[in-house]
Design a protein around this motif. Structure first.
Motif, PDB file in Angstrom:
ATOM      1  N   ILE A  37       6.808  -0.457  -8.300  1.00  0.00           N
ATOM      2  CA  ILE A  37       6.065  -1.855  -7.666  1.00  0.00           C
ATOM      3  C   ILE A  37       4.756  -1.489  -7.692  1.00  0.00           C
ATOM      4  CG2 ILE A  37       5.135  -3.202  -5.761  1.00  0.00           C
ATOM      5  CD1 ILE A  37       8.326  -2.734  -4.245  1.00  0.00           C
ATOM      6  N   ALA A  45       5.002  -8.201  -8.843  1.00  0.00           N
ATOM      7  CA  ALA A  45       4.645  -6.709  -8.135  1.00  0.00           C
ATOM      8  C   ALA A  45       3.017  -6.443  -7.602  1.00  0.00           C
ATOM      9  CB  ALA A  45       4.902  -5.708  -9.427  1.00  0.00           C
ATOM     10  N   LEU A 205      12.249  -2.891 -10.638  1.00  0.00           N
ATOM     11  CA  LEU A 205      11.547  -2.132  -9.346  1.00  0.00           C
ATOM     12  C   LEU A 205      12.118  -0.948  -8.831  1.00  0.00           C
ATOM     13  CD1 LEU A 205       9.571  -5.058  -7.927  1.00  0.00           C
ATOM     14  CD2 LEU A 205       9.190  -3.125  -9.805  1.00  0.00           C
TER      15      LEU A 205
END
Length: 307
Positions: A37, A45, A205
């Protein structure tokens, strides 16, 4: 296998999807990674990273101030996030961040030398310094902090396939409001399977389970070599066993067995150690999972049968 795509009649597979095509009736041993992230530059993000940084800055501040009431209030929302189906959240063997474990985690944070000294300032580094918080709990905690962004992402993805996916008005508890630093309950629209809401996670992610332990071991090896080469006085009490009285890695490992507390104290001795490790080693270890890696987990036997 009841994956999100098959249950909701989406005629696409993992490579064509932006989210993890989770199995809805089983655990998916994939984990949200706060490092990924932090390293991504897309708007989603960035929103997630902002929430993580704000939340943990407050937690670390409360712990250093020995404000137990504030620490408990900040961690109040850390209950098991079943909606993503990631990690071991829906199984009986997962080390989730439930009510039973909250006191244990608070104790671990309060006793952390890395937090007390300010060495640990980013949540992504917690796997390097605190034993009681492993990859599954890191993923659970991250999920709870960024839950509002994940809900928006889920709604956006469902709108792409709106003819197939019905959204239900669901009351979601413990949504972190980064502006007020409080946990809120809200009614939101989400897809549902077997009575449990579904929250989707961007496939860029997530990581697999073994990486967390690997990062710690890599840091430990980096630190021992670092001190042997650059800070021998740090190891002056260790008896060398190498040729011509040379100190070798085995000597350091015997004197300082792999320990997250030792790593924290070494970082306190040399403030550049963590910085150098990240730039020289860790950054190169961080990578987005390939679609094939994700498919091995979320499709499993289906891929074997197709082969």
């Amino acid at each position: 296998m009841k994956n999100f795509s098959s249950v909701f009649n989406i005629a696409l597979r993992q490579p064509e999807l932006e989210f993890v095509d989770i199995k809805l009736n089983r655990d998916n041993p994939i984990f949200l990674d706060p490092r990924l992230i932090e390293y991504q530059r897309d708007p989603i993000a960035k929103k997630m990273h902002k929430r993580i940084e704000i939340f943990w800055a407050e937690v670390f501040k409360a712990i250093r101030a020995k404000d137990l009431k504030r620490t408990h209030a900040l961690l109040e929302g850390m209950k098991e996030p079943r909606e993503t189906r990631l990690g071991y959240a829906s199984g009986i063997q997962g080390n989730n961040v439930g009510e039973v474990l909250k006191d244990e985690i608070i104790t671990a944070l309060q006793n952390s030398f890395a937090i007390k000294t300010g060495i640990l300032s980013h949540f992504g580094d917690v796997e390097l310094f605190i034993d009681q918080i492993g990859i599954d709990r890191i993923s659970d905690i991250t999920t709870k902090i960024i839950k509002d962004v994940l809900i928006e992402f889920t709604q956006d993805q469902c709108s792409i396939f709106s003819s197939h996916i019905k959204l239900h008005k669901i009351k979601q508890r413990d949504i972190f409001d980064y502006k007020t630093l409080k946990w809120l309950d809200k009614e939101v629209l989400l897809p549902v399977f077997d009575g449990i809401p579904i929250i989707l996670v961007p496939k860029t992610l997530v990581r697999l389970g073994g990486q967390s332990r690997g990062n710690f071991q890599c840091f430990y090896r980096f630190a021992t070599r670092y001190f042997i080469e650059k800070e021998p006085e740090m190891l002056k009490d260790i008896s060398p066993s190498g040729k011509d009285g040379k100190l070798i890695l085995r000597d350091v490992r015997a004197y300082y067995p792999p320990s997250k507390d030792s790593l924290a104290r070494w970082c306190a001795f040399n403030s550049n150690l963590l910085i150098d490790f990240k730039s020289d080693k860790l950054n190169g270890r961080i990578h987005i999972l390939s679609d094939d890696e994700i498919m091995d987990v979320v499709y499993g036997n289906l891929m074997k049968d197709a082969g």
